[in-house]
Scaffold this motif. Structure first.
Motif, PDB file in Angstrom:
ATOM      1  N   LEU A 263       0.853  -1.180   0.000  1.00  0.00           N
ATOM      2  CA  LEU A 263       0.000   0.000   0.000  1.00  0.00           C
ATOM      3  C   LEU A 263       0.890   1.232   0.000  1.00  0.00           C
ATOM      4  CD1 LEU A 263      -2.992   0.908   0.142  1.00  0.00           C
ATOM      5  CD2 LEU A 263      -2.675   1.163   2.614  1.00  0.00           C
ATOM      6  N   VAL A 264       0.719   2.075  -1.002  1.00  0.00           N
ATOM      7  CA  VAL A 264       1.506   3.301  -1.121  1.00  0.00           C
ATOM      8  C   VAL A 264       0.649   4.480  -0.677  1.00  0.00           C
ATOM      9  CG1 VAL A 264       2.764   4.839  -2.681  1.00  0.00           C
ATOM     10  CG2 VAL A 264       2.867   2.355  -3.009  1.00  0.00           C
ATOM     11  N   GLU A 265       1.142   5.216   0.328  1.00  0.00           N
ATOM     12  CA  GLU A 265       0.454   6.422   0.795  1.00  0.00           C
ATOM     13  C   GLU A 265       1.258   7.649   0.381  1.00  0.00           C
ATOM     14  OE1 GLU A 265      -1.502   7.977   4.896  1.00  0.00           O
ATOM     15  OE2 GLU A 265       0.682   7.873   4.887  1.00  0.00           O
ATOM     16  N   ILE A 266       0.555   8.642  -0.140  1.00  0.00           N
ATOM     17  CA  ILE A 266       1.183   9.907  -0.511  1.00  0.00           C
ATOM     18  C   ILE A 266       0.443  11.035   0.202  1.00  0.00           C
ATOM     19  CG2 ILE A 266       1.738  11.505  -2.384  1.00  0.00           C
ATOM     20  CD1 ILE A 266       2.004   9.141  -4.231  1.00  0.00           C
ATOM     21  N   ALA A 267       1.211  11.882   0.853  1.00  0.00           N
ATOM     22  CA  ALA A 267       0.645  13.033   1.563  1.00  0.00           C
ATOM     23  C   ALA A 267       1.280  14.305   1.037  1.00  0.00           C
ATOM     24  CB  ALA A 267       0.884  12.909   3.062  1.00  0.00           C
ATOM     25  N   ALA A 268       0.479  15.371   0.920  1.00  0.00           N
ATOM     26  CA  ALA A 268       0.985  16.647   0.403  1.00  0.00           C
ATOM     27  C   ALA A 268       0.300  17.798   1.118  1.00  0.00           C
ATOM     28  CB  ALA A 268       0.745  16.747  -1.107  1.00  0.00           C
ATOM     29  N   GLU A 269       1.080  18.852   1.374  1.00  0.00           N
ATOM     30  CA  GLU A 269       0.525  20.047   1.996  1.00  0.00           C
ATOM     31  C   GLU A 269       1.115  21.280   1.333  1.00  0.00           C
ATOM     32  OE1 GLU A 269       1.577  20.005   6.123  1.00  0.00           O
ATOM     33  OE2 GLU A 269       3.675  20.507   5.774  1.00  0.00           O
ATOM     34  N   SER A 270       0.419  22.396   1.510  1.00  0.00           N
ATOM     35  CA  SER A 270       0.903  23.676   0.999  1.00  0.00           C
ATOM     36  C   SER A 270       0.836  24.696   2.118  1.00  0.00           C
ATOM     37  CB  SER A 270       0.056  24.134  -0.192  1.00  0.00           C
ATOM     38  OG  SER A 270       0.525  25.361  -0.691  1.00  0.00           O
ATOM     39  N   LEU A 271       1.964  25.292   2.431  1.00  0.00           N
ATOM     40  CA  LEU A 271       2.005  26.289   3.505  1.00  0.00           C
ATOM     41  C   LEU A 271       1.535  27.648   2.998  1.00  0.00           C
ATOM     42  CD1 LEU A 271       5.391  25.485   5.257  1.00  0.00           C
ATOM     43  CD2 LEU A 271       3.092  24.827   5.961  1.00  0.00           C
ATOM     44  N   PRO A 272       0.994  28.472   3.888  1.00  0.00           N
ATOM     45  CA  PRO A 272       0.597  29.827   3.483  1.00  0.00           C
ATOM     46  C   PRO A 272       1.818  30.651   3.066  1.00  0.00           C
ATOM     47  CG  PRO A 272      -0.352  29.223   5.609  1.00  0.00           C
ATOM     48  CD  PRO A 272       0.673  28.189   5.286  1.00  0.00           C
ATOM     49  N   ASN A 273       1.607  31.586   2.144  1.00  0.00           N
ATOM     50  CA  ASN A 273       2.689  32.501   1.784  1.00  0.00           C
ATOM     51  C   ASN A 273       2.744  33.656   2.788  1.00  0.00           C
ATOM     52  OD1 ASN A 273       0.587  34.251   1.112  1.00  0.00           O
ATOM     53  ND2 ASN A 273       0.689  33.758  -1.076  1.00  0.00           N
ATOM     54  N   GLN A 274       3.565  34.637   2.525  1.00  0.00           N
ATOM     55  CA  GLN A 274       3.742  35.744   3.473  1.00  0.00           C
ATOM     56  C   GLN A 274       2.468  36.534   3.692  1.00  0.00           C
ATOM     57  OE1 GLN A 274       7.064  38.016   1.962  1.00  0.00           O
ATOM     58  NE2 GLN A 274       8.587  36.566   2.764  1.00  0.00           N
ATOM     59  N   SER A 275       1.553  36.497   2.749  1.00  0.00           N
ATOM     60  CA  SER A 275       0.278  37.207   2.893  1.00  0.00           C
ATOM     61  C   SER A 275      -0.763  36.372   3.616  1.00  0.00           C
ATOM     62  CB  SER A 275      -0.256  37.597   1.507  1.00  0.00           C
ATOM     63  OG  SER A 275       0.675  38.414   0.825  1.00  0.00           O
ATOM     64  N   GLY A 276      -0.388  35.149   3.977  1.00  0.00           N
ATOM     65  CA  GLY A 276      -1.329  34.285   4.675  1.00  0.00           C
ATOM     66  C   GLY A 276      -2.218  33.494   3.747  1.00  0.00           C
ATOM     67  N   GLU A 277      -1.999  33.595   2.437  1.00  0.00           N
ATOM     68  CA  GLU A 277      -2.810  32.862   1.470  1.00  0.00           C
ATOM     69  C   GLU A 277      -2.179  31.500   1.192  1.00  0.00           C
ATOM     70  OE1 GLU A 277      -2.749  35.434  -1.845  1.00  0.00           O
ATOM     71  OE2 GLU A 277      -4.288  36.792  -1.085  1.00  0.00           O
ATOM     72  N   VAL A 278      -3.024  30.491   1.096  1.00  0.00           N
ATOM     73  CA  VAL A 278      -2.523  29.158   0.769  1.00  0.00           C
ATOM     74  C   VAL A 278      -2.003  29.170  -0.662  1.00  0.00           C
ATOM     75  CG1 VAL A 278      -3.131  26.743   0.478  1.00  0.00           C
ATOM     76  CG2 VAL A 278      -4.111  28.050   2.373  1.00  0.00           C
ATOM     77  N   GLN A 279      -0.786  28.692  -0.845  1.00  0.00           N
ATOM     78  CA  GLN A 279      -0.138  28.793  -2.148  1.00  0.00           C
ATOM     79  C   GLN A 279      -0.748  27.853  -3.188  1.00  0.00           C
ATOM     80  OE1 GLN A 279       3.868  28.213  -0.483  1.00  0.00           O
ATOM     81  NE2 GLN A 279       4.402  30.162  -1.405  1.00  0.00           N
ATOM     82  N   LEU A 280      -1.097  26.642  -2.779  1.00  0.00           N
ATOM     83  CA  LEU A 280      -1.667  25.670  -3.706  1.00  0.00           C
ATOM     84  C   LEU A 280      -3.050  25.255  -3.223  1.00  0.00           C
ATOM     85  CD1 LEU A 280       1.361  23.272  -4.410  1.00  0.00           C
ATOM     86  CD2 LEU A 280       0.585  25.217  -5.772  1.00  0.00           C
ATOM     87  N   LYS A 281      -4.022  25.277  -4.119  1.00  0.00           N
ATOM     88  CA  LYS A 281      -5.366  24.840  -3.776  1.00  0.00           C
ATOM     89  C   LYS A 281      -5.418  23.313  -3.747  1.00  0.00           C
ATOM     90  CE  LYS A 281      -7.637  28.931  -5.713  1.00  0.00           C
ATOM     91  NZ  LYS A 281      -8.642  29.442  -6.665  1.00  0.00           N
TER      92      LYS A 281
ATOM     93  N   GLY B 266       5.332  22.040  -6.883  1.00  0.00           N
ATOM     94  CA  GLY B 266       5.323  23.139  -5.924  1.00  0.00           C
ATOM     95  C   GLY B 266       4.816  22.787  -4.550  1.00  0.00           C
ATOM     96  N   VAL B 267       4.656  21.489  -4.261  1.00  0.00           N
ATOM     97  CA  VAL B 267       4.193  21.062  -2.942  1.00  0.00           C
ATOM     98  C   VAL B 267       5.260  21.414  -1.905  1.00  0.00           C
ATOM     99  CG1 VAL B 267       3.576  19.056  -1.533  1.00  0.00           C
ATOM    100  CG2 VAL B 267       2.796  19.210  -3.912  1.00  0.00           C
ATOM    101  N   SER B 268       4.839  22.033  -0.816  1.00  0.00           N
ATOM    102  CA  SER B 268       5.816  22.506   0.168  1.00  0.00           C
ATOM    103  C   SER B 268       6.297  21.415   1.109  1.00  0.00           C
ATOM    104  CB  SER B 268       5.216  23.657   0.987  1.00  0.00           C
ATOM    105  OG  SER B 268       4.075  23.216   1.711  1.00  0.00           O
ATOM    106  N   GLY B 269       5.523  20.370   1.283  1.00  0.00           N
ATOM    107  CA  GLY B 269       5.933  19.294   2.172  1.00  0.00           C
ATOM    108  C   GLY B 269       4.996  18.107   2.076  1.00  0.00           C
ATOM    109  N   GLY B 270       5.481  16.966   2.550  1.00  0.00           N
ATOM    110  CA  GLY B 270       4.657  15.763   2.532  1.00  0.00           C
ATOM    111  C   GLY B 270       5.515  14.531   2.669  1.00  0.00           C
TER     112      GLY B 270
END
Length: 281
Positions: free
Chosen positions: A12-30, A164-168
């Motif tokens: 079973l392969v699990e993939i996780a991805a997150e996008s951190l807010p930019n300096q304006s507080g907006e989420v970079q990736l929807k 462009g995923v920031s982490g995962g």
């Protein structure tokens, strides 16, 4: 954080991805962009599995296995994994050995639909590479189970980063790589019921079960052949070894090296080869 899982690579392969807010507080990736990145990562894993699976009879790996002495044109991924396997075989004095497919077949750990080879195993020098082609110098069987899954994890992470995923993380049945802003708490099992809690961040971690006995409950066993000199490891012992490294392919492969080594000096050897053995002291 978005997490998805699929049955691939025999696990079973699990993939996780997150996008951190930019300096304006907006989420970079929807979310839809993260979903697309995860989908691309799964596609890459699927593709590598098709190329390098021993269990898929028309894989590029088995095209090579069926034609010893014949130059076979291979894809970039297959060539890269063969180069990594050959290089680590040389650096480890053949402790990492992907030419043991014949012996695995003789023990019932791999299906024998290719027919039994003349040689149960060889060494890294039996893999010859030139340009975009490779060949086996002698009639033996390659199995890349000890490195290809880790490589697929690394390539899936590359797809996420490219999007462009920031982490995962990508976790393929215990071959794990965590990157960027993410971290993951895991528990590694060790000998005699021991366990070690680890926080994995910006690194890869892999574990392998070491045994001389085939078990249908653990189909991906490492089965030491007992022909490696001076390793001084108890042939009858059964244990789990875990290794950390910068890349999942290296962590995956080095668990096989560690399986041949006496624990008293395994840590030094694994460090020399670019990994870190997880200690249960």
């Amino acid at each position: 954080m978005i997490r998805r899982a699929k049955p691939l690579l025999g696990t079973l392969v699990e993939i996780a991805a997150e996008s951190l807010p930019n300096q304006s507080g907006e989420v970079q990736l929807k979310d839809k962009v993260l979903e697309a990145a995860i989908s691309a990562a799964f596609s890459r894993v699927t593709h590598i599995g098709r190329l390098l699976s021993f269990h898929q009879q028309d894989s590029e790996l088995n095209q090579l296995n069926r034609q010893p002495g014949i130059w076979v044109t291979l894809s970039q991924d297959s060539l890269r994994v063969l180069k990594l396997a050959k290089g680590l075989g040389k650096a480890s004095n053949n402790l990492f050995n992907c030419t043991v497919g014949g012996e695995m077949m003789s023990r019932g750990a791999l299906p024998a639909y290719l027919g039994m080879p003349l040689l149960l195993q060889g060494d890294w020098q039996d893999i010859e590479i030139k340009g975009n082609q490779a060949r086996l110098a002698r009639p033996l069987i390659l199995t890349l189970d000890g490195i290809a899954k880790g490589y697929a994890v690394d390539m899936a992470v590359s797809e996420l980063r490219r999007a462009g995923v920031s982490g995962g993380w990508v976790n393929a049945g215990g071959d794990l790589k965590v990157f960027g802003s993410a971290s993951l708490n895991v528990v590694c099992r060790g000998p005699l019921g021991a366990s070690q809690k680890l926080c994995v961040s910006n690194m890869a971690l892999a574990s392998s079960r070491v045994s001389q006995t085939l078990s249908h409950d653990y189909p991906a066993l490492l089965l030491p052949t007992g022909n490696v000199a001076d390793t001084n490891v108890d042939a009858e012992s059964e244990r789990i070894v875990s290794v950390r490294a910068s890349f999942a392919w290296r962590a995956d492969a080095l668990t096989k090296v560690a399986g041949y080594l006496n624990p008293d000096f395994a840590a030094e050897k694994i460090a020399h080869l670019g990994g870190q053995l997880v200690s249960f002291d």
